[in-house]
Design a protein around this motif. Structure first.
Motif, PDB file in Angstrom:
ATOM      1  N   VAL A 107       1.107  -1.233   0.364  1.00  0.00           N
ATOM      2  CA  VAL A 107       0.057   0.093  -0.210  1.00  0.00           C
ATOM      3  C   VAL A 107       1.104   1.363  -0.229  1.00  0.00           C
ATOM      4  N   ASP A 108       2.475   1.452   0.777  1.00  0.00           N
ATOM      5  CA  ASP A 108       3.372   2.378   0.071  1.00  0.00           C
ATOM      6  C   ASP A 108       3.086   2.787  -1.354  1.00  0.00           C
ATOM      7  N   HIS A 109       2.965   4.001  -1.539  1.00  0.00           N
ATOM      8  CA  HIS A 109       3.870   4.190  -2.622  1.00  0.00           C
ATOM      9  C   HIS A 109       4.843   4.325  -3.188  1.00  0.00           C
ATOM     10  N   THR A 110       5.158   4.644  -1.934  1.00  0.00           N
ATOM     11  CA  THR A 110       7.288   4.756  -2.208  1.00  0.00           C
ATOM     12  C   THR A 110       7.910   3.359  -2.339  1.00  0.00           C
ATOM     13  N   ASN A 111       6.871   2.319  -2.062  1.00  0.00           N
ATOM     14  CA  ASN A 111       7.674   1.047  -2.436  1.00  0.00           C
ATOM     15  C   ASN A 111       6.993   0.676  -3.828  1.00  0.00           C
ATOM     16  N   VAL A 112       5.933   0.537  -3.790  1.00  0.00           N
ATOM     17  CA  VAL A 112       5.539   0.138  -5.044  1.00  0.00           C
ATOM     18  C   VAL A 112       6.393   0.818  -6.271  1.00  0.00           C
TER      19      VAL A 112
END
Length: 268
Positions: free
Chosen positions: A128-133
């Protein structure tokens, strides 16, 4: 060039760029309106190179010459120009990179289309973390992954922060959303993929062991931040894999783990 100079932050024509800092609102609004935001000239150029079409450009004067070659390709698309102060009021933050564009969101790809010809696939479960995606997409592109599949609850790869962190590689890697989870994993098996989940679990083999094996098609499943891969997902995959740790560290951030695994499992 369809140049529009902004004298006020209340101009209704720039509604695509309002409230960009409200993540919950933008996550709902952008897919519903069929658009996304490309931030920075590099990301904007990569979006256009991938065939995506701008709805409008939004920038300060200093970036106009730098992007003129891109803007000139779309003479009917409005180019909103404003001072840094006016643009900051509209967006809610200072545009350090000076330029962005509202882009038409491309039509979603089917899972079958994305898997066609693929040998290495990343599968993201509820990340759910956009940075991780964004970081996972960047690693996937760099390490030779062919495609990315997302569970229904996974964050949007075309959200502004995901795109920025990925450096625009979300436009390069074919991706699709699985309609069901974890039942959707069955499509990988039907397409001849071995599925391997990265998780610290009983019976897991090491990444070294996985690397020594030969796979024509391999799909690596990465679990959500904190909780990792769900038990019901582990029950469906063919293998569970762990990255051996040292110095008392028990695990890596999912984005860091993805880079290590993608490198180890890259195709010959």
């Amino acid at each position: 060039m369809n140049l529009v100079r902004l004298d006020s932050a209340n101009d209704p024509r720039v509604s695509d760029y309002t409230q960009l800092t409200d993540t919950a609102l933008r996550r709902r609004r952008e897919p519903a309106e069929g658009m996304y935001i490309a931030e920075s000239s590099k990301v904007l150029r990569r979006a256009v190179a991938a065939g995506h079409i701008p709805r409008s450009f939004f920038l300060t004067d200093k970036w106009l010459d730098d992007l003129r070659d891109v803007i000139d390709r779309f003479p009917e698309v409005p180019v909103f120009i404003g001072t840094p102060e006016v643009l900051e009021v509209i967006t809610g933050f200072h545009l350090h990179r000076g330029a962005m564009a509202a882009m038409h969101r491309p039509a979603p790809r089917s899972v079958q289309e994305v898997l066609a010809g693929a040998r290495r696939v990343a599968v993201l479960e509820d990340i759910v973390d956009h940075t991780n995606v964004g970081a996972i997409f960047r690693s996937a592109a760099a390490m030779g992954m062919d495609a990315v599949l997302l569970s229904p609850q996974c964050a949007d790869p075309l959200y502004r922060r995901s795109i920025r962190v990925s450096m625009g590689t979300v436009f390069q890697i074919p991706w699709a959303r699985l309609p069901e989870w974890p039942a959707g994993l069955a499509v990988l098996s039907s397409e001849g993929f071995t599925t391997a989940a990265l998780e610290l679990a009983d019976g897991a083999i090491t990444l070294d062991e996985l690397e020594r094996r030969t796979f024509d098609k391999l799909a690596l499943v990465l679990g959500t931040e904190g909780a990792g891969v769900q038990p019901q997902t582990l029950a469906q995959v063919d293998l569970t894999v762990m990255i051996p740790m040292r110095a008392g560290v028990d695990s890596l951030n999912v984005a860091a783990a993805s880079a290590v695994a993608f490198w180890a499992c890259r195709p010959d």
